[in-house]
Design an enzyme around this catalytic site. Structure first.
Site, PDB file in Angstrom:
ATOM      1  CG  ASP A   1      -1.719   1.153   1.424  1.00  0.00           C
ATOM      2  OD1 ASP A   1      -2.240   1.596   0.398  1.00  0.00           O
ATOM      3  OD2 ASP A   1      -1.871   1.634   2.556  1.00  0.00           O
TER       4      ASP A   1
ATOM      5  CG  ASP B   1      -1.586   2.146   6.834  1.00  0.00           C
ATOM      6  OD1 ASP B   1      -2.043   1.984   5.689  1.00  0.00           O
ATOM      7  OD2 ASP B   1      -1.585   3.224   7.424  1.00  0.00           O
TER       8      ASP B   1
ATOM      9  CD  GLU C   1     -12.197  13.879   9.983  1.00  0.00           C
ATOM     10  OE1 GLU C   1     -11.877  13.292  11.032  1.00  0.00           O
ATOM     11  OE2 GLU C   1     -13.319  13.833   9.501  1.00  0.00           O
TER      12      GLU C   1
END
Lengths: 341, 1264
Positions: free
Chosen positions: B461, B1113, B759
């Protein structure tokens, strides 16, 4: 509380390790060293083995002393003449004296004492001196465990049943060469694995409730006149009960009694007569019987194999070592090698 | 299961709509309660019979009280619920397998489930048959008994550990409400039942899954830490069930009064999903409850004095327990091979036994013809000789017993032991321990350590795996104007100059030239090590700078004014707000302009250089946390934002003041950043009091603030403009309301806890600009968000009408708020550009704003004007190319009607129990439309330490590395370059096609081109070439390197996007795709969905028959991790889902290098040689016995004492292979790391023959 692993040599796998990378260069010295070590050892062994005097005589087809036209083997083959005695005479002469300890062996061939069912067929409890009955005798002994009437054989089983029962008498001139039939079994067998049942001092009573094995001519307590060598503790029996590994084997029969001055130094040069009471049938299964006299030294009996094996292996190592050595030096001249650059 | 009376059976849809009857009888609460219980019991009955998806429960108290106000008629119903309650699990947990009594039978039963043990028993049984028995039967039992005993002791030991921990848990205490004296009692956890009302105080562990009914917090929220469950250490907010107290005072909750019925899903293991309803006794509308109201067992209450809740799931039915599925079992490749080896052994055994049997028969037949053989062949018990055929048959089985050792049963036990030791070694490796997070390596799968040594393909990833997933706000674009945040870039940029390895083609065509130099080198950012900064450094810096820049307002001001010409000399304090811990923040700021400083001081004295050096050091020492939370605002944007006057009052009508489109957009942009999120505002883990007061009471905080004040003073001395001065300059008219009581210190002390790091990055960015998310509250079921405006202009409090949470399908989240300025309902949305750009409204929206300034600037055009969108798109591409993660920020103004209409539908969806997810999704799609684009942000995700080196090593090791990411193509390619997956000279093939046919053609072309280039005959079987590719490390010149990167040759890199990948994964194109992919050195799959990730791995694994490893992850990597032969989860920022599904949990990507190259190689080499050793010793032993058969008349005899025969494996030869398997090192660790190609031995499976091969090669090299 930290979860940090401990920094120890074991946990961090820092324990030293050595894993050589094998190359011609690193290997050929080993081969040479091995060959250099092995060849002399082999030579020593071989020479020692050669120094041992061994006299062997196959008497399977010897003729009867009683009736020169009859082979003892054929007497034994004949079921009806089973009870007859048959004696053979073997003439032995040797030109070098057999000094030191002299052992007498008998040898059998094609006799499968290593057969699995044969090997199993014994009752160690009985041999250790316990009284056994029809119900407690080991079932391994069957069908040589007891008579149909329930009397247990002493000792039971196929091994005991087939006890080698030829006997040898060695005569020089007129004197009987004294051979002891003790000291031929393993001491541990004698002291640990074989014991007479109680009462040990009255063997005829001890074995009164048993019957001798089918093939036997004597009772077990009568195997020797000396109490310490009769019953289950008879060394001849003990030797026989330790089953041989191969179908061709020899077993010790007796050792020269060197207590008399005449045989103090072993057997001297001369002619000897060996009287064999020929009891054991071997021709029926294609076997042979041998009579063997041998001296011993520090490496045991005569055995050329070990020495030859050492020498052979040493030579092979030598060849490989030299080959690799040549390869290495030859290659080094021609190439600059990048190993693991 | 309870049998409910079926008096009223015709109400099938009870859950979604309340019964009419119930509505009619609303006046009589007693009766309705009765009815609803009746109804729900029928429902319960039906449901349980049909689907069994619902669990119902009431307050336990109702069972024990007579004072319950439910009339007599309902007692029967209560009994029904009571019966149901009895079917629910108690809170006592028992994870032990055995009890004292059941241990022996159960353990034996389990052990005999194993094939190996059964084999043993078979052998023993054979031994009991007299004709066959080769070994004394009782003697032959010893090895089995020994093995069973060892195993039993191990099981017992493990079980005892479980028993102890169970006991500890069961005996912990919790406060449970008991009605007999109307108080909370301290009870053992084990005694808690479903329906109990439990009180949990701050910092204690939640004993069971609770539905939160009351919190000490006035707003009805509480914070929990879920690290026990998912490992996430940030605080999460949970809310009290809305309105259940409607009839009473919300702050006076008493367990006595809770008479509602709770219905929810039957226990399941989905931690993040919970649906249910509360049916109040007065039968008003059902109140939906969801995950936000649920406190999970094992979590810890933080920041809240106490909470009260009703137990919905207890003990083994709690979500935490259901999720606890223990270690995973996989079969390793070596083990699979070993099994085939064992089968060969079985075949060999049978052959040997047959030879023995036939030999025996023939021999017996010969002997039969000879009399007197009974001398040594004992006849049968009846005195007859055995029939040769029968004898042969017996012999067969005898031989099986005799040669049983050939089947290395104890091998399985030994291999297990060795693996256990290997796992222990891996777990204890210091090099795989991450100091910063205190995370050691964790092996979750215990039986595949040697697979690590045979990996051929690594699928990784990107986000959080190659990168740190610590998001830093880098830059943004608002209304089509890019704000490069140059100072911010400089701040983030590493001091170390790094070679510019970005491919020229990828940097040349940036649409904007102002993407700073930092953008390129930033990619190689090295994480600085944390450390403290000595104060004198700071002072030195200031003094020197001051001396240098005489006449300029201090260092920072100078730097700023130089670096960005049109920036006003601005207060640093205002510019970048800091966390309290960042007492060295000024250093950061000053360093942010380090280059500028250097350029100013170019050629000047050595002292300056020294100082710069010193700064570098300082900079190196920054704790990385601050990089995340600190943002240096872009001066232009900051000026524009702060120049908006009367922000709080804008649009309220009385001023009549209208904002320009441009400024309104900027304003909205920051409001969106600040409120469109789910971050939790936290100050510290102190209990009680809602945040504002809490801060005020926190004496320690004050102390710290005082400290800061001192620093501030110092700076003022050095020419700094004091905050208050600026304040008075800029915003005289600001009238702070109640919330503005928060002092400036408090505001900058605010910390945000977010579930996803980007965020938080955005909120921190807004914070830096002064748009501070300062308070979140939810009182009376209405949630409000308060933001503090820049320039001390006061605060804005938004009523949050609805939250549309983020999910991976929509790839966006939204909040619907009522804008206090205009009282208009507004939807703020942020999400992936692909998810937003397609939803933009096509018509001209936004008539609310008048164009005041008549600039030509495109930023004044209405938002969705082609130019704005187009410019934004361009910037998005540019951001992505520099490796930034992009998010689009949008809003939508809703009319009251629109909103109300949607809301009714949405509420229905919310209350549905079945298919709620789907309904909600549809509902979200309905409202998230016609968006107005505000701008976009670029967030940087820095590369982890050591990633390029690791990838390089893996590749040298002969491992093909693929990156499978959900990110954009440009981002992915860029990361590809920066982590050396793609080299400068590499040829990059990009596959983007809109249709299957096009892709098919494209693939053909590329394959053909490559084959021509490499002179590979087209029909050659590629599979062979990949399996046999040969990296000879002894004579490098003698072999070819089809896959390993020759420095001179251009390698091929394939880049494929998600859509194209979808086509490529279809059956008919798979082969072509794989064929092309195999020619490539690495492959980048972008925009891949989680499912596609799994499919890619599966395709390669099955098609090429290779060993694959997947590392990731996040939750989106789970499918990939599960499909791969070895799945590795990184315990990073994105929760523990990847770790939970993985075989190995690592803390950092770079650990993969040692894990594979050293541990993998060792484990494989050790185990391979151990297995070989095992077979060898057994074979040597067995062949000896077999050979003997030729000499003992094929009678099954043996020349070895029985004891030795049996104990050969168990005692005499068991330890050497074990030691070999645990401690052997064929090559040292250093060499393995230095020479990665050694790893390929494992791939080629030649460790077993390696030494011999090397020997032969070195000896006979001349003739090669």
């Amino acid at each position: 509380m930290s979860r940090k692993p401990e920094n120890t040599a074991f946990k961090q796998q820092r324990i030293p390790a050595w894993h050589p990378l094998l190359t011609a260069k690193s290997v050929f010295p080993t081969f040479l060293v091995v060959s250099v070590a092995f060849i002399p050892i082999g030579v020593v062994l071989l020479v020692n083995s050669q120094n041992i005097i061994e006299i062997m005589h196959d008497y399977t087809d010897c003729t009867s002393v009683e009736d020169n036209s009859v082979l003892c083997s054929s007497v034994r083959l004949n079921q009806s003449r089973m009870e007859e005695t048959c004696t053979c005479q073997i003439n032995v002469s040797f030109d070098t004296s057999m000094s030191g300890d002299v052992f007498m062996y008998y040898g059998l061939t094609n006799f499968f004492q290593n057969h699995r069912r044969y090997v199993k067929s014994r009752d160690d409890n009985q041999l250790i001196g316990q009284h056994v009955t029809q119900s407690t005798v080991s079932s391994e002994c069957l069908p040589f465990a007891y008579l149909p009437n329930g009397t247990v054989f002493a000792p039971c089983g196929a091994i005991a049943n087939s006890l080698f029962n030829d006997s040898f008498t060695m005569i020089r001139d007129t004197t009987v060469v004294p051979f002891l039939q003790t000291g031929i079994a393993w001491p541990t067998d004698y002291s640990q694995k074989f014991n007479n049942p109680s009462p040990v001092n009255d063997l005829s009573q001890a074995f009164s409730s048993y019957i001798r094995p089918l093939f036997w001519q004597r009772n077990v307590e009568d195997l020797d006149t000396v109490t310490s060598n009769s019953g289950y503790q008879n060394e001849g029996l003990i030797v026989w009960m330790r089953a041989a590994a191969f179908s061709h084997f020899r077993k010790p029969y007796g050792r020269l009694d060197r207590s008399s001055s005449e045989f103090e130094n072993g057997l001297s040069v001369g002619n000897y007569i060996i009287n064999v009471s020929y009891n054991y049938p071997v021709t029926a299964f294609g076997g042979h019987k041998r009579f063997i006299l041998s001296t011993t030294n520090w490496m045991g009996g005569k055995n050329n194999f070990l020495g030859i094996a050492y020498i052979t292996f040493g030579c092979v190592c030598m060849c490989i070592g030299v080959l690799l050595c040549c390869l290495h030096y030859h290659a080094r001249k021609r190439h600059v090698v990048h190993v693991d650059k | 299961m309870a049998e409910a009376p079926s008096t009223n059976g015709n109400n099938p849809d009870y859950l979604s709509t309340p019964t009419n009857e119930a509505n009619v009888n609303r006046t009589s609460s007693v009766l309705t309660a009765t009815r609803s219980i009746q109804n729900f019991l029928q429902f319960k009955k039906r449901r349980i019979r049909s689907e069994g998806k619902v669990r119902t429960l009431v307050n336990q108290r109702l069972f024990y009280d007579n004072e319950c106000q439910i009339c007599d008629e309902t007692d029967r119903q209560l009994q029904q619920i009571r019966k149901l309650h009895k079917t629910y699990a108690k809170n006592k947990i028992q994870t032990t397998k055995y009890t004292v009594l059941s241990f022996l039978p159960k353990n034996l039963f389990e052990q005999f489930h194993r094939f190996a043990n059964c084999y043993f028993v078979l052998i023993i049984l054979l031994n009991f048959i007299p004709e066959i028995g080769a070994i004394q039967p009782f003697l032959s039992m010893t090895p089995v008994i020994a093995i069973l005993l060892v195993q039993a002791i191990k099981d017992l030991f493990e079980d005892y550990g479980r028993y102890k921990s169970d006991r500890e848990v069961n005996f912990s205490e919790a406060e449970v409400y008991r009605s007999f004296d109307d108080k909370y009692h301290k009870l053992k956890w084990a005694d808690i039942q479903v329906g109990d009302i439990v009180r949990v105080v701050c910092n204690s562990v939640i004993p069971a899954d609770l539905l939160l009914l009351h919190s000490s917090d006035a707003d009805g929220i509480c914070f929990i830490e879920t690290s026990n469950i998912d490992g996430e250490s940030n605080l999460k907010q949970r809310m009290v069930v809305k309105r259940h107290w409607e009839h009473s005072n919300p702050n006076e909750f008493h367990p006595r009064d809770f008479k509602s019925i709770v219905e929810c899903q039957t226990p399941n293991n989905e931690i993040y999903k919970f649906h249910g309803n509360i049916i109040p006794p007065n039968n008003s509308d059902k109140i939906p409850v969801n995950n936000a109201n649920l406190l999970l067992r094992g979590c810890v209450i933080r920041n809240t004095d106490y909470v009260e809740g009703i137990v919905v799931y207890a003990g083994h039915e709690t979500k935490a327990m259901l999720n606890n599925n223990g270690p995973r079992y996989k079969r390793s490749k070596l083990e699979r091979r070993m099994n085939t080896d064992v089968i060969y052994c079985v075949v060999l055994l049978i052959i040997m036994c047959l030879i023995g049997a036939i030999g025996n028969g023939v021999w017996a037949d010969i002997q039969d013809n000879i009399p007197q053989t009974q001398l040594f062949i004992p006849p049968e018990e009846n005195g007859n000789a055995l029939n040769p055929a029968l004898s042969g048959f017996y012999m067969f089985w005898t031989m099986v017993i005799l040669l049983q050792v050939l089947i290395p049963i104890s091998l399985y036990v030994s291999v297990e032991l060795v693996k256990w030791a290997q796992v222990y070694m891996i777990n204890n490796d210091l090099d795989l321990y991450h100091e910063e997070t205190d995370t050691p390596m964790r092996c979750r799968a215990l039986n595949i350590p040697e697979d690590l040594g045979q990996i051929q393909f690594v699928f990784s990833d990107k986000t959080g795996t190659l990168t740190e997933n610590q998001m830093v706000f880098r830059r943004c674009t608002v209304g089509g104007v890019d704000y490069p945040h140059a100072a911010n870039a400089a701040r983030i940029e590493n001091v170390e100059p790094t070679p510019d390895f970005i491919h020229p083609d990828h940097t040349k065509h940036h649409p904007e030239n102002d993407l700073s130099r930092g953008d390129k080198s930033r990619l190689s950012y090295r994480r600085p090590h944390s450390g403290s900064i000595r104060p004198h450094h700071r002072r030195n810096l200031s003094t020197v700078s001051k001396g240098l820049e005489d006449g300029v307002d201090g260092v920072d001001g100078a730097i700023l004014s130089r670096s960005v010409p049109n920036s006003p000399s601005m207060n640093r304090k205002n510019m970048s707000t800091k966390r309290p811990a960042a007492h060295h923040r000024r250093n950061i700021s000053s360093v942010s302009a380090k280059e500028v400083l250097n350029s100013i001081a170019h050629g000047s004295s050595e002292i300056i250089a020294q100082e710069a050096q010193e700064q570098n050091e300082l900079y190196d020492q920054l704790p990385d946390e601050d990089l995340e939370t600190d943002v240096t605002p872009d001066p232009v944007l900051f000026e524009q934002l702060t120049s908006i006057p009367n922000m709080a009052k804008y649009g309220s009508g009385d001023t009549g003041y209208k904002l320009s489109v441009k400024k309104g957009r900027i304003m909205d942009f920051f409001i969106n950043l600040a409120i469109c999120n789910t971050v939790v505002i936290s100050n510290d883990s102190e209990p009680s009091e809602p945040p504002p007061t809490k801060v005020a009471n926190n004496s320690e905080r004050y102390k710290m603030s005082g400290d800061r004040q001192n620093h501030l003073e110092q700076q003022t001395v050095s020419g700094k403009v004091h905050f208050q001065e600026v304040n008075s300059n800029n915003s005289a008219s600001a009238s702070p309301d109640g919330h503005a009581k928060l002092t400036n210190e408090d505001l900058s002390n605010i910390r945000y806890e977010a579930e996803s790091p980007d965020e938080a990055a955005l909120v921190y960015a807004a914070h830096a600009y002064g748009c501070i998310l300062s308070h979140r509250s939810s009182s009376g079921g209405m949630e409000t968000v308060t933001i503090t405006l820049p320039n001390q202009e006061g605060t804005l409090t938004f009523d949050v009408l609805c939250k549309l949470p983020f999910d991976s399908t929509r790839k966006r989240m939204s909040v619907i708020v009522r804008d206090p300025r205009t009282n208009q309902v507004t939807l703020y949305c942020k999400g992936a550009d692909s998810a937003i750009l397609s939803l933009l409204s096509s018509n001209q929206p936004n008539v609310g704003f008048n164009v005041e300034e008549n600039d030509d600037d495109i930023s004044n055009k209405t938002s969705n004007c082609f130019e704005v969108t187009d410019a934004t798109r361009k910037f998005l591409v540019a951001y992505a190319k520099t490796g930034l993660r992009t998010l689009c920020i949008a809003k939508r103004s809703l009319s009251e009607n629109e909103y109300m209409e949607w809301l009714t539908q949405h509420k229905e969806a919310e209350q549905a129990l079945d298919g709620r997810d789907e309904l909600l999704m549809n509902s979200f799609y309905r409202i998230e439309q016609d968006l107005e684009l505000l701008g976009a942000t670029g967030i940087e995700d820095r590369l982890q330490d050591g990633v390029p080196e690791t990838i390089e090593s893996l590749r040298q090791a002969g491992i093909q590395v693929w990156v499978v990411t959900g990110d954009k193509q440009e981002t992915a390619i860029n990361i590809g370059y920066s982590c050396r997956l793609i080299h400068q000279k590499d040829e990059v093939i990009t596959l983007n096609s809109e249709s299957k046919e096009a892709l098919s053609e494209l693939l053909d072309i590329h394959i053909k081109a490559q084959e021509e280039k490499r002179n590979i005959p087209p029909d050659e079987d590629q599979r062979n070439s990949i399996l046999n590719f040969n990296i000879s490390f002894i004579l490098p010149n003698s072999t070819t390197y089809p896959f390993i990167d020759d420095k001179d040759n251009d390698a091929l890199v394939l880049v494929i996007d998600g859509k194209t990948l979808g086509f490529a994964l279809q059956k008919d194109l798979q082969k072509k795709f794989v064929k092309l992919a195999r020619l490539c050195r690495s492959v980048l799959c972008c925009r891949a969905t989680p499912l596609q990730k799994g499919e890619v791995v599966k395709l390669i694994r099955d098609e090429l028959n290779v060993m694959t490893l997947a590392i990731g992850d996040g939750a989106n990597d789970v499918s990939m991790i599960q499909v791969a032969d070895v799945g590795i989860g990184l315990s990073g920022q994105e929760g523990m889902q990847a770790v939970m599904s993985s075989d190995y949990a690592l803390a950092q990507f770079r650990f993969l290098r040692k894990l594979l190259l050293v541990h993998g190689h060792w484990n494989y080499a050790r185990l391979a040689s151990m297995v070989l050793y095992f077979f060898y010793k057994n074979a040597a032993f067995v062949f000896l016995i077999f050979w003997f058969q030729f000499f003992c008349g094929y009678s099954g005899g043996n020349m070895i004492e029985q004891f030795y025969l049996l104990l050969f494996n168990l005692i005499f030869t068991s330890v050497p292979p074990l030691i070999n398997g645990v401690l052997d090192k064929d090559v040292s660790q250093e060499t393995l790391l230095k020479k990665p190609y050694l790893y390929s031995q494992g791939i080629k499976d030649e460790v077993r023959t390696h030494n011999f091969k090397v020997f032969m090669e070195t000896s006979f090299q001349r003739w090669r």
